[in-house]
Design a protein around this motif. Structure first.
Motif, PDB file in Angstrom:
ATOM      1  N   LYS A 183       0.816  -1.221   0.000  1.00 40.99           N
ATOM      2  CA  LYS A 183       0.000   0.000   0.000  1.00 40.99           C
ATOM      3  C   LYS A 183       0.853   1.277   0.000  1.00 40.99           C
ATOM      4  N   LEU A 184       1.966   1.223  -0.730  1.00 41.40           N
ATOM      5  CA  LEU A 184       2.796   2.401  -0.945  1.00 41.40           C
ATOM      6  C   LEU A 184       2.428   3.034  -2.283  1.00 41.40           C
ATOM      7  N   GLY A 185       2.256   4.343  -2.310  1.00 42.45           N
ATOM      8  CA  GLY A 185       2.060   5.026  -3.577  1.00 42.45           C
ATOM      9  C   GLY A 185       3.356   4.988  -4.382  1.00 42.45           C
ATOM     10  N   ILE A 186       3.240   5.043  -5.702  1.00 42.30           N
ATOM     11  CA  ILE A 186       4.409   4.926  -6.572  1.00 42.30           C
ATOM     12  C   ILE A 186       4.571   6.164  -7.444  1.00 42.30           C
ATOM     13  N   ASN A 187       5.726   6.817  -7.289  1.00 41.84           N
ATOM     14  CA  ASN A 187       6.170   7.882  -8.186  1.00 41.84           C
ATOM     15  C   ASN A 187       7.400   7.364  -8.933  1.00 41.84           C
ATOM     16  N   ALA A 188       7.856   8.116  -9.923  1.00 40.47           N
ATOM     17  CA  ALA A 188       9.053   7.703 -10.656  1.00 40.47           C
ATOM     18  C   ALA A 188       9.710   8.921 -11.280  1.00 40.47           C
ATOM     19  N   GLY A 189      11.021   8.806 -11.509  1.00 42.92           N
ATOM     20  CA  GLY A 189      11.713   9.897 -12.175  1.00 42.92           C
ATOM     21  C   GLY A 189      13.192   9.641 -12.359  1.00 42.92           C
ATOM     22  N   HIS A 190      13.745  10.271 -13.336  1.00 40.88           N
ATOM     23  CA  HIS A 190      15.155  10.342 -13.723  1.00 40.88           C
ATOM     24  C   HIS A 190      15.341   9.724 -15.102  1.00 40.88           C
ATOM     25  N   ASP A 191      15.649  10.582 -16.067  1.00 40.95           N
ATOM     26  CA  ASP A 191      15.914  10.196 -17.462  1.00 40.95           C
ATOM     27  C   ASP A 191      14.689   9.666 -18.198  1.00 40.95           C
ATOM     28  N   LEU A 192      13.507   9.838 -17.643  1.00 44.88           N
ATOM     29  CA  LEU A 192      12.297   9.548 -18.408  1.00 44.88           C
ATOM     30  C   LEU A 192      12.132  10.642 -19.459  1.00 44.88           C
ATOM     31  N   ASN A 193      11.663  10.254 -20.644  1.00 43.38           N
ATOM     32  CA  ASN A 193      11.527  11.223 -21.736  1.00 43.38           C
ATOM     33  C   ASN A 193      10.352  10.839 -22.635  1.00 43.38           C
ATOM     34  N   LEU A 194      10.155  11.595 -23.702  1.00 47.46           N
ATOM     35  CA  LEU A 194       9.022  11.338 -24.580  1.00 47.46           C
ATOM     36  C   LEU A 194       9.113   9.984 -25.279  1.00 47.46           C
ATOM     37  N   ASP A 195      10.315   9.475 -25.450  1.00 45.58           N
ATOM     38  CA  ASP A 195      10.479   8.181 -26.124  1.00 45.58           C
ATOM     39  C   ASP A 195      10.114   7.008 -25.219  1.00 45.58           C
ATOM     40  N   ASN A 196      10.435   7.096 -23.928  1.00 43.67           N
ATOM     41  CA  ASN A 196      10.259   5.919 -23.069  1.00 43.67           C
ATOM     42  C   ASN A 196       9.103   6.008 -22.075  1.00 43.67           C
ATOM     43  N   ILE A 197       8.487   7.181 -21.943  1.00 42.32           N
ATOM     44  CA  ILE A 197       7.515   7.378 -20.867  1.00 42.32           C
ATOM     45  C   ILE A 197       6.256   6.527 -21.023  1.00 42.32           C
ATOM     46  N   LYS A 198       5.787   6.368 -22.257  1.00 41.86           N
ATOM     47  CA  LYS A 198       4.559   5.596 -22.468  1.00 41.86           C
ATOM     48  C   LYS A 198       4.788   4.126 -22.104  1.00 41.86           C
ATOM     49  N   PHE A 199       5.898   3.554 -22.550  1.00 44.35           N
ATOM     50  CA  PHE A 199       6.211   2.158 -22.244  1.00 44.35           C
ATOM     51  C   PHE A 199       6.367   1.966 -20.734  1.00 44.35           C
ATOM     52  N   PHE A 200       7.041   2.904 -20.083  1.00 41.88           N
ATOM     53  CA  PHE A 200       7.226   2.793 -18.637  1.00 41.88           C
ATOM     54  C   PHE A 200       5.889   2.814 -17.923  1.00 41.88           C
ATOM     55  N   LYS A 201       5.061   3.769 -18.264  1.00 39.15           N
ATOM     56  CA  LYS A 201       3.746   3.903 -17.606  1.00 39.15           C
ATOM     57  C   LYS A 201       2.903   2.645 -17.794  1.00 39.15           C
ATOM     58  N   GLU A 202       2.956   2.060 -18.988  1.00 34.35           N
ATOM     59  CA  GLU A 202       2.144   0.881 -19.283  1.00 34.35           C
ATOM     60  C   GLU A 202       2.577  -0.350 -18.485  1.00 34.35           C
ATOM     61  N   ASN A 203       3.801  -0.335 -17.974  1.00 30.92           N
ATOM     62  CA  ASN A 203       4.331  -1.511 -17.287  1.00 30.92           C
ATOM     63  C   ASN A 203       4.486  -1.338 -15.774  1.00 30.92           C
ATOM     64  N   ILE A 204       4.062  -0.188 -15.259  1.00 34.11           N
ATOM     65  CA  ILE A 204       4.133   0.060 -13.820  1.00 34.11           C
ATOM     66  C   ILE A 204       2.715   0.200 -13.277  1.00 34.11           C
ATOM     67  N   PRO A 205       2.214  -0.834 -12.613  1.00 34.90           N
ATOM     68  CA  PRO A 205       0.828  -0.777 -12.120  1.00 34.90           C
ATOM     69  C   PRO A 205       0.643   0.306 -11.059  1.00 34.90           C
ATOM     70  N   ASN A 206      -0.384   1.123 -11.262  1.00 33.66           N
ATOM     71  CA  ASN A 206      -0.757   2.180 -10.316  1.00 33.66           C
ATOM     72  C   ASN A 206       0.329   3.240 -10.143  1.00 33.66           C
ATOM     73  N   LEU A 207       0.948   3.619 -11.248  1.00 35.94           N
ATOM     74  CA  LEU A 207       1.931   4.701 -11.222  1.00 35.94           C
ATOM     75  C   LEU A 207       1.186   6.022 -11.019  1.00 35.94           C
ATOM     76  N   LEU A 208       1.465   6.685  -9.901  1.00 32.13           N
ATOM     77  CA  LEU A 208       0.712   7.891  -9.543  1.00 32.13           C
ATOM     78  C   LEU A 208       1.272   9.157 -10.169  1.00 32.13           C
ATOM     79  N   GLU A 209       2.606   9.252 -10.249  1.00 28.71           N
ATOM     80  CA  GLU A 209       3.211  10.529 -10.638  1.00 28.71           C
ATOM     81  C   GLU A 209       4.611  10.308 -11.205  1.00 28.71           C
TER      82      GLU A 209
END
Length: 237
Positions: A183-209
């Motif tokens: 029950k921890l919220g999930i954020n992410a960051g560092h070197d995410l960009n327009l090329d990889n952000i969609k793939f990352f989001k699609e593979n991280i369940p319940n990515l909040l921010e």
């Protein structure tokens, strides 16, 4: 959808390189929010080489979305955050001379310290997040600190993705699954960009921010700030 928090450190670096107030950080934040960003992130460092402590204070009265302040919880940083009381504080274990953040917390080794700091912030109504590597053990120990969220340090994913290796997402997905169970919220960051952000989001369940700065500002030089902010938002839906 996953929220986009724009890190404005690079705008402050550009301003500081010439002195004066161009670009105007406060006006830039107002514009970024008007373009659709759901949050603003800053990472003040002790040498104030980009965001200055006064910037952090001034932005308190300007940011109308979520205000996220990142940094190593040294006494000066803790005092600043308690004075401002932003929406969220993200604890990052970076050395004073680090060019940029380069590792997550060892949440097992620093468990007692993190528990104490997090209790201080939470008792003042500030949401807390801990910067961690995609290591399930570090996520499990993070949960023991009482933090509200973790922020996954995504440099290794971004590097692998740029090399054509999509399997670099696997440890992040596993870490996210553990975080969800705890029950921890999930954020992410560092070197995410327009090329990889969609793939990352699609593979991280319940990515909040996600918090994105360097890439977003660099992309904006070519594509325009308003356009880039909306391109991220579209990919995060």
């Amino acid at each position: 959808m996953t929220k986009l928090s724009v890190n404005i450190n690079k705008l402050a670096t550009l301003r500081n390189s010439r002195g004066g107030n161009v670009p105007n950080l406060l006006k830039s934040v107002q514009d970024i929010e008007s373009f659709g960003a759901q949050g603003i992130t800053i990472h003040p460092r002790p040498d104030e080489r980009h965001i200055k402590y006064q910037d952090a204070l001034d932005l308190k009265n300007v940011v109308t979305t979520e205000y996220n302040i990142e940094g190593n919880p040294i006494p000066k940083f803790i005092d600043l955050v308690l004075k401002i009381k932003p929406t969220q504080v993200t604890l990052v274990p970076d050395a004073e001379d680090a060019i940029t953040s380069n590792a997550g917390w060892n949440t097992e080794k620093h468990l007692d310290f993190l528990k104490e700091v997090i209790e201080t912030f939470k008792s003042n109504g500030i949401r807390t997040s801990i910067f961690v590597d995609p290591d399930t053990k570090m996520v499990e120990c993070a949960a023991k600190t009482g933090t509200d969220r973790i922020e996954l340090y995504t440099e290794s994913f971004a590097h692998a993705f740029a090399m054509g290796n999509k399997e670099g997402i696997i440890p992040f997905t596993k870490a996210a699954e553990v975080a969800n169970k705890l029950k921890l919220g999930i954020n992410a960051g560092h070197d995410l960009n327009l090329d990889n952000i969609k793939f990352f989001k699609e593979n991280i369940p319940n990515l909040l921010e996600v918090s994105i700065g360097h890439a977003l500002i660099c992309e904006s030089i070519y594509l325009g700030l308003e356009n880039v902010v909306n391109m991220y938002i579209h990919r995060l839906k």
